[in-house]
Write an enzyme that holds these catalytic residues in place. Structure first.
Site, PDB file in Angstrom:
ATOM      1  N   CYS A 130       0.844  -1.198   0.000  1.00 58.53           N
ATOM      2  CA  CYS A 130       0.000   0.000   0.000  1.00 58.53           C
ATOM      3  C   CYS A 130       0.881   1.251   0.000  1.00 58.53           C
ATOM      4  O   CYS A 130       1.508   1.582   1.008  1.00 58.53           O
ATOM      5  CB  CYS A 130      -0.905  -0.037   1.239  1.00 58.53           C
ATOM      6  SG  CYS A 130      -1.833   1.477   1.502  1.00 58.53           S
ATOM      7  N   CYS A 133      -0.171   3.944   2.484  1.00 56.11           N
ATOM      8  CA  CYS A 133       0.137   3.671   3.890  1.00 56.11           C
ATOM      9  C   CYS A 133       1.641   3.772   4.156  1.00 56.11           C
ATOM     10  O   CYS A 133       2.056   4.353   5.160  1.00 56.11           O
ATOM     11  CB  CYS A 133      -0.335   2.273   4.292  1.00 56.11           C
ATOM     12  SG  CYS A 133      -1.846   1.726   3.495  1.00 56.11           S
ATOM     13  N   ASP A 134       2.458   3.199   3.281  1.00 55.94           N
ATOM     14  CA  ASP A 134       3.884   3.054   3.594  1.00 55.94           C
ATOM     15  C   ASP A 134       4.814   3.906   2.730  1.00 55.94           C
ATOM     16  O   ASP A 134       6.010   4.008   3.036  1.00 55.94           O
ATOM     17  CB  ASP A 134       4.280   1.575   3.466  1.00 55.94           C
ATOM     18  CG  ASP A 134       3.419   0.705   4.378  1.00 55.94           C
ATOM     19  OD1 ASP A 134       3.236   1.093   5.548  1.00 55.94           O
ATOM     20  OD2 ASP A 134       2.905  -0.335   3.924  1.00 55.94           O
TER      21      ASP A 134
END
Ligand SMILES: Cc1cc2nc3c(=O)[nH]c(=O)nc-3n(C[C@H](O)[C@H](O)[C@H](O)COP(=O)(O)OP(=O)(O)OC[C@H]3O[C@@H](n4cnc5c(N)ncnc54)[C@H](O)[C@@H]3O)c2cc1C
Length: 426
Positions: A130, A133-134
């Site tokens: 993701c 997200c990261d």
């Protein structure tokens, strides 16, 4: 408590289904592991009609707000198994057992994992699924994206805002972004596309350091990277459907018809988990709404009652003939003799049982199992059945019928014949 419809999944499909089911005044519950589903993996949505641009998590918020406008229930829980039982579904979750007349499966997909040597070792230490997200962890670093779809390109475009360099590594001959993303790709000088190439190994120490390619790139099959984002699609989370026996296609997707019906009566499905070829937020929303409407039609046409229906907040008086029709129907009807002393009902009405009013609370299991409950009084002047019916409604049961019988009713000729037939067939 029996819900009209239980929706499994809190992504766009499930939330849209919940909004519509609530609007149609179905007694609805949504159960999801995680609200938002796949939308939590991305940031910008630019193709949802009515919104030129919306942040994915804001879209989830709006869908939730819209659903909550109606009288619906939302539970954060994991569904482990769904078992059909006559016209009811028993939904076993980690925390509870829920019963519903219809089910909408909107369980979406799980990201496909990269399966090469080293990939599991470096999960969350360089291998990610993701970008939203990261991605921010890799500011000024070198990252790769595996995949060739529009989603993979979107991931690369997002990463290019943080990383110094982004490689898109794709096994095919051509990426497949939407035209607007293809144009954007050209505007980012720090994105480089490597085609016809597979990652065959991931190498590192504490964290990922490089990947091995099956073709040389700039004279080497080693590519130094700080992270590799995997965007090679997903597989459908259709296990609950498989267990129920719904028909799946060769990819494991749930096969639905134009109304969102699966091959099992009372089971509907929507969103990324179904066999439609185009999977986007808007198609998931439309399929969710359609599934909710089909569930509504199923419940209202075939079942005719709901627990919230005001007419079921009071016992309904019923005749001897209606008692017999109900016993013969496919619903699970429980006939209760609630008088202190048991008399002749048990041997005359198949399946009927004796529970005095004072004992009702100690027989929850039996009552829970019934779809309709008929309470019996000896005659019109006997208040026992009405008292019991009111008590049952207070206890949260609906579909309570009050039969004030008499021997004369049961002796009427046509009724007597049916009664005999039933006893003969056991
Ligand atoms: C990186 C990326 C970018 C994207 N960008 C866009 C875009 O720009 N525009 C667009 O339209 N689409 C986009 N999509 C596609 C879009 O996100 C999906 O098509 C859509 O979100 C699917 O929704 P869904 O409700 O079917 O499934 P999901 O969102 O996957 O929801 C599934 C739900 O089911 C729950 N669940 C699963 N199993 C269980 C269980 N056993 N018990 C309880 N709950 C369970 C999950 O927790 C989740 O709540 C993108 C997808 C990705 C991956």
């Amino acid at each position: 408590l029996i819900y009209d419809v239980a929706i499994i999944g809190g992504g766009v499909a499930g939330l849209s289904a919940l909004m519509y089911a609530g609007r149609l005044e179905l007694h609805s519950v949504l159960i999801a592991k995680e609200m938002g589903g796949t939308l939590t993996l991305t940031r910008d949505i630019e193709n949802y009609p009515g919104f030129k641009h919306i942040i994915a998590k804001d879209l989830t918020k709006k869908l939730l707000e819209h659903a909550r406008d109606y009288n619906v229930e939302i539970r954060q829980d994991t569904v482990l198994k769904i078992e059909p039982n006559r016209d009811m579904f028993y939904i076993e979750t980690k925390k509870d057992m829920i019963r519903a007349r219809a089910v909408i499966l909107a369980t979406g997909t799980e990201r496909r994992k990269l399966k090469v040597p080293g990939s599991s070792t470096f999960e969350n230490r360089g291998i990610h699924y993701c970008a939203l997200c990261d991605g921010p962890l890799y500011k000024g670093k070198k990252v790769g994206v595996i995949g060739g779809s529009d989603s993979a390109v979107s991931e690369a475009l997002l990463l290019a805002q943080y990383a110094e360099k982004v490689y898109i590594i794709y096994r095919g001959e051509m990426l497949r972004p939407e035209p607007i993303n293809a144009k954007r790709l050209k505007q980012f000088e720090n994105i480089e596309v490597i085609l016809n190439t597979n990652v065959i190994e991931v190498i590192g120490g504490k964290r990922l350091k490089k990947v091995i390619l099956d073709r040389e790139h700039n004279g080497s099959s080693e590519l130094e990277l700080d992270a590799l984002f995997v965007a090679i699609g997903g597989y459908p989370l259709s296990e609950l459907g498989r267990h129920l026996g719904v028909e799946l296609n060769e990819k494991g997707e749930i096969i639905i018809d134009r109304d969102g019906k699966t091959s099992i009566r009372g089971v509907f499905a929507a969103g990324d988990v179904v066999d439609s070829s185009f999977k986007q937020a808007i198609t998931a929303a439309a399929e969710g709404v359609r599934a909710a409407y089909s569930a509504y039609e199923y419940i209202t046409r075939e079942r005719v009652f709901t627990c919230d229906d005001p007419q079921y907040l009071k016992p309904i008086e019923i005749s001897a003939q209606e008692v017999m029709n109900k016993i013969k129907s496919r619903y699970k009807t429980l006939v209760l003799d609630v008088r202190e002393k048991e008399e002749w009902i048990k041997e005359r009405i198949p399946g009927s049982i004796h529970i005095p009013i004072t004992e009702l609370k100690n027989n929850r299991e039996l009552l829970d199992d019934a779809e309709e409950i008929i309470v019996y009084s000896k005659d019109i002047n006997c208040p026992a059945s009405t008292i019991a019916a009111k008590k049952l409604i207070e206890m949260g049961y609906c579909n309570i019928y009050d039969y004030k019988g008499s021997f004369a009713d049961w002796k009427s000729s046509s009724f007597q014949t049916e009664q005999t037939e039933m006893r003969d067939t056991g």
